[in-house]
Design an enzyme around this catalytic site. Structure first.
Site, mmCIF file in Angstrom:
data_model
loop_
_atom_site.group_PDB
_atom_site.id
_atom_site.type_symbol
_atom_site.label_atom_id
_atom_site.label_comp_id
_atom_site.label_asym_id
_atom_site.label_seq_id
_atom_site.Cartn_x
_atom_site.Cartn_y
_atom_site.Cartn_z
ATOM 1 N N LYS A 48 -26.805 34.049 44.603
ATOM 2 C CA LYS A 48 -25.344 34.011 44.577
ATOM 3 C C LYS A 48 -24.719 35.279 43.999
ATOM 4 O O LYS A 48 -23.522 35.519 44.187
ATOM 5 C CB LYS A 48 -24.864 32.778 43.827
ATOM 6 C CG LYS A 48 -25.235 31.482 44.527
ATOM 7 C CD LYS A 48 -24.586 31.349 45.891
ATOM 8 C CE LYS A 48 -24.879 30.021 46.543
ATOM 9 N NZ LYS A 48 -24.222 29.841 47.826
HETATM 10 N N1 PMP Z 1 -30.311 26.803 46.277
HETATM 11 C C1 PMP Z 1 -29.491 26.774 45.211
HETATM 12 C C2 PMP Z 1 -30.092 26.546 43.854
HETATM 13 C C3 PMP Z 1 -28.101 26.938 45.367
HETATM 14 O O1 PMP Z 1 -27.293 26.908 44.301
HETATM 15 C C4 PMP Z 1 -27.588 27.128 46.674
HETATM 16 C C5 PMP Z 1 -26.120 27.292 46.870
HETATM 17 N N2 PMP Z 1 -25.340 26.134 46.779
HETATM 18 C C6 PMP Z 1 -28.475 27.130 47.763
HETATM 19 C C7 PMP Z 1 -29.824 26.978 47.517
HETATM 20 C C8 PMP Z 1 -28.016 27.268 49.186
HETATM 21 O O2 PMP Z 1 -27.486 28.525 49.495
HETATM 22 P P1 PMP Z 1 -26.248 28.610 50.468
HETATM 23 O O3 PMP Z 1 -25.061 28.074 49.751
HETATM 24 O O4 PMP Z 1 -26.093 30.069 50.769
HETATM 25 O O5 PMP Z 1 -26.533 27.810 51.687
#
Ligand code: PMP
Length: 344
Positions: A48
């Protein structure tokens, strides 16, 4: 003094450029080679960081954000932490609406990084006034000079990964990648990365990982929103009770669903076999690989890249707590010795 002798102007210079690390043991029973894109090497310890920096700098370029302004977001924790980190460096206030499903460690981390945190109930619908979406919207209306990142419905979330994660993986695999396996929450990671990779080679298979209790897989298959798919589950950051526009469903070939229990055990197995202390969704993504592998669907020359989104230290009171695992009933089906440790 940029990047010379590993000296940097701020932590922001260390975002992205994460390593691709070979998985030597955990998938050795399957044909093909398996590599993990280990996103905990980002300074905020998750993928992120990429979207936090990209979206904030895009808003700065457009003149929407100036120092002293407020950044607002809904988040399971990781995006919040990354936004708070970027805000510290760039001089913004950071206000976060999170769900009560987020671990206590995550919430304390956000506060320590200077964010103001609102904890909202997890199991209410998105249009309920108590949901973290509605709370964030309200704060955005109330706070003058605020920017709502809105990662689930922000195209820049996809663009961030299109511009960084995708090109990095293509270069690191020297164009040999055949499969991408990634969890889908907002869908930004999988969609942006897939978009870049499929532009280089349309034959690359893109496999999304979804949770039981989430509508995403069913929506991908039917393009219909089926409320019956929605029920509580434990994994944070994976799957959804709504359809995010930050997911480009056309770029994803299939979704695989994984259970809370198997994902938890697989996360622990990654630590013990590969020495990578990864988060719960890394276990989920690896679990999806196991399920596909067990169906005999990987071939000798396949090069599979799995994204490990964050670091295990964020889950000490959950997946890495024997007490929590026991409370969930996750040790019922396995050797009791695993739960209790080695007895002398
Ligand atoms: N794994 C974790 C620990 C996350 O916080 C997130 C984001 N919500 C994701 C995977 C998935 O990533 P994305 O939001 O880009 O689909």
């Amino acid at each position: 003094m940029k990047h010379k002798n590993q000296v940097f102007d701020s932590v922001l210079d260390l975002i992205g450029k994460t390593p691709l690390i070979k998985l030597n043991k955990i998938a050795s029973e399957f044909k093909g080679d398996f590599y993990a894109k280990v996103e905990s090497f980002n300074p905020g310890h998750s993928s992120k960081d990429r979207i936090a920096l990209y979206i904030i700098e895009e808003a700065e370029r457009q003149g929407i954000l100036t120092p002293g302004d407020t950044i607002i977001e809904t988040t399971s924790g990781n995006t919040g932490f990354s936004l708070a980190m970027v805000s510290v460096i760039k001089g913004y206030d950071c206000v976060l609406a999170v769900t009560s499903k987020s671990s206590a460690d995550k919430i304390e981390m956000l506060k320590n990084m200077g964010a103001k945190v609102y904890v909202c109930p997890a199991h209410v619908s998105a249009d309920d006034s108590r949901s973290y979406y509605q709370v964030a919207k309200r704060l955005h209306e109330e706070i003058k000079g605020s920017v709502y990142i809105n990662q689930y419905f922000n195209q820049l979330n996809i663009d961030a990964h299109y511009k960084s994660t995708g090109p990095e993986i293509w270069k690191q695999t020297e164009g040999k990648i055949t499969h991408l396996v990634a969890c889908s929450g907002t869908g930004g990671t999988i969609s942006g990365t897939a978009k870049y990779l499929k532009e280089q080679n349309p034959d690359i298979k893109v496999i999304g990982v979804d949770a039981f209790g989430s509508v995403i897989k069913k929506y991908h298959e039917t393009r219909e929103f089926d409320e019956k798919e929605i029920y509580p589950y434990r994994i944070e950051g994976l799957g959804k009770n709504l359809i995010p526009t930050a997911t480009d469903f056309d770029l994803i070939d299939e979704f695989v669903k994984v259970t809370d229990e198997e994902s938890a055990h697989t996360a622990r197995e990654i630590v013990k076999t590969e020495g990578m202390f990864v988060g719960y969704t890394s276990g989920a993504a690896m679990q999806a690989i196991k399920q596909i592998g067990e169906e005999g669907r990987f071939k000798k020359d396949d090069l599979v890249v799995v994204i490990f989104p964050d670091h295990g230290s964020r889950y000490m009171s959950k997946v890495y707590s024997d007490k929590w695992m026991e409370e969930q009933g996750f040790f019922d089906s396995v050797n009791k010795a695993t739960a209790e440790g080695i007895q002398y």
